[in-house]
Design an enzyme around this catalytic site. Structure first.
Site, PDB file in Angstrom:
ATOM      1  N   GLU A   1       0.797  -1.223   0.000  1.00  0.00           N
ATOM      2  CA  GLU A   1       0.000   0.000   0.000  1.00  0.00           C
ATOM      3  C   GLU A   1       0.836   1.283   0.000  1.00  0.00           C
ATOM      4  O   GLU A   1       0.831   2.041   0.983  1.00  0.00           O
ATOM      5  CB  GLU A   1      -0.965   0.015   1.196  1.00  0.00           C
TER       6      GLU A   1
ATOM      7  N   GLU B   1      -5.207  -8.778   0.768  1.00  0.00           N
ATOM      8  CA  GLU B   1      -5.843  -8.459   2.063  1.00  0.00           C
ATOM      9  C   GLU B   1      -7.331  -8.262   1.842  1.00  0.00           C
ATOM     10  O   GLU B   1      -7.736  -7.621   0.859  1.00  0.00           O
ATOM     11  CB  GLU B   1      -5.295  -7.157   2.679  1.00  0.00           C
TER      12      GLU B   1
END
Ligand code: FCB
Length: 462
Positions: A168, A362
């Site tokens: 991220e 995720e």
């Protein structure tokens, strides 16, 4: 109409993910250096209730039992991250052999249980020494990252075949350097964009480094947090705001990595790209073997009133608001539950970037789980959340998406960054005082899905 077979493709990967800083504890052990998160958590007011990660889940010591638990549940892959300050305590030089030995033991524990390790190199715990010379605002940090990647891959490349470079980059840069709600706590909107670029550069520089050191059939990728964005109405102002939000959140990361370019509308919006140098985009767009998607929720965006984006974490004033319908279902951290958004996103990615296989690296939800008098932890909302997302994933595969695997976020209730220990995302409950692990109902549920590699009976698409 032919009913869709309930199975997932053979070899579909079912796993759980964690991140070093959120689970390990043992911050002073075996020569680990200080990270930006150590500094940030020590800042008064930065973390809810002043929680720290000093012990976290004590996973540094308990990883053998945690990995055994993951395997016993029926999961066959473990995505964990390496803490950079354990390998290069000062961000340069090294490596610290004790740090490398630790991760060798973690990998061995996985392999000993038939669990495939997916190793993430950067899940936000930058050595403080590198922050002291500018952190991700400093382009040189990308080169430091490539050196660190080489050290880890030299040590583990013979046994690790699956790598994630950076987790991220959007959150690491926007929350850390623009909004200041994550480490290192800097509020510099323009800096946030530069930091994002340097994180992408770090990713690109690490790709050939890993390739040289992993086996020919190894696979590497990056994990991006992505969200489907729709405008609140067809009013041109809402449509434009949604487009900018999508550019800021998704396209500023997807386009350089997968197409070697930045979206021109965003560069115009930001007023230029002074951080971009010749050749950077070639480096950043080095071919990857899979795109990791961290998916939590979709966004409905409307035009704002000129103030910063609601929810912050944005590098620039996007003049947009996240519209939450009154009947929306929310998780404990206020995120909307939008499973169809995962299907939409996967199809969008298939259409835009057909050449890259996808993995959900995720997906999960926080709920206030409690241990019942009989010692069990029943989490029907999380089961429903996971069930609905797994079904949408299955639907996307039936629609032709090349989706290779799914990692639940997360194995253990852990240190959820600025939220501290209050937000429980785990499929395994962790008692912060006693470190006792109690698999929740969702753990058994996901394990059963993984073992059968097919959709569970019942449930519905929603
Ligand atoms: C993601 C992070 C992960 C965790 C989840 C809830 O953005 O990658 O570490 O915080 O959100």
């Amino acid at each position: 109409m032919q009913p869709i077979a309930p199975g997932f493709p053979a070899g579909f990967v079912w796993g759980a993910a964690t991140a070093a800083y959120q689970v390990e504890g043992a911050l002073d052990e075996d020569g680990r250096g200080v990270s930006i998160w150590d500094t940030f958590t020590a800042t008064p007011g930065a973390i809810a209730r002043g929680d720290t990660a000093a012990v976290a889940c004590d996973h540094y010591h308990r990883h053998p039992e945690d990995i055994a638990l993951l395997a016993d549940l029926g999961l066959s892959a473990y995505r964990f991250s390496v803490a950079w300050p354990r390998i290069q305590p000062d961000g340069v030089g090294g490596p610290n052999q004790k740090g490398l030995d630790h991760y060798r033991r973690v990998v061995d524990a996985c392999l000993g249980r038939g669990v495939t390790p997916y190793v993430t190199l950067y899940h936000w715990d930058l050595p403080q020494a590198l922050e002291d010379v500018g952190g991700w605002l400093n382009r040189d940090t990308a080169h430091r990252f490539a050196d660190y990647a080489a050290q880890v891959a030299d040590a583990l490349g013979d046994v690790v075949d699956h790598w994630v470079t950076v987790n991220e980059p959007k959150v690491a840069s926007h929350a850390g350097y623009a909004a200041g709600i994550h480490a290192p706590g800097i509020r510099d909107p323009r800096g946030g964009v530069a930091a994002a670029h340097h994180l992408l550069l770090a990713h690109g520089l690490a790709v050939p480094v890993l390739r040289e050191r992993m086996s020919a059939d190894g696979e590497l990728g990056i994990a991006l947090d992505l969200t489907p964005v729709s405008p609140a109405s067809q009013d041109p102002a809402d449509v434009a705001a949604a487009r900018r939000f999508d550019g800021n959140f998704n396209r500023m990361f997807l386009e350089p990595v997968l197409r070697g370019r930045y979206p021109t509308d965003m560069i115009e919006w930001f007023g230029g790209a002074p951080w971009l140098q010749d050749g950077d985009l070639e480096v950043i767009s080095a071919p990857i073997d899979f795109l990791g998607i961290n998916y939590y929720r979709g966004h409905v965006i409307g035009a704002g009133d000129g103030s910063v984006l609601e929810g912050s974490g944005t590098p620039m004033d996007l003049d947009a608001v996240h519209v939450i319908p009154p009947d929306a279902e929310l998780t404990e951290v206020g995120w909307t539950v939008t499973p169809t958004g995962l299907h939409d996103l996967l199809l969008q990615l298939r259409d835009e970037y057909p050449h890259v296989p996808l993995m959900v690296t995720e997906n999960g939800a926080a709920y206030p789980d409690v241990v019942a008098a009989d010692g069990t932890v029943d989490d029907p909302k999380r089961v429903a959340y996971l069930d609905s997302h797994v079904r949408q994933m299955h639907r996307a595969i039936a629609d032709g998406v090349d989706l290779r695997g799914y990692f639940v976020w997360t194995l253990l209730d852990n240190f959820e960054w600025a939220e501290g220990y209050k937000a429980r995302f785990g499929i395994v409950h962790v008692d912060v005082e006693t470190q006792r692990r109690t698999p929740k109902t969702s753990a058994a549920w996901l394990g059963a899905v993984a073992r059968s590699n097919r959709l569970p009976d019942g449930g519905s698409l929603r």
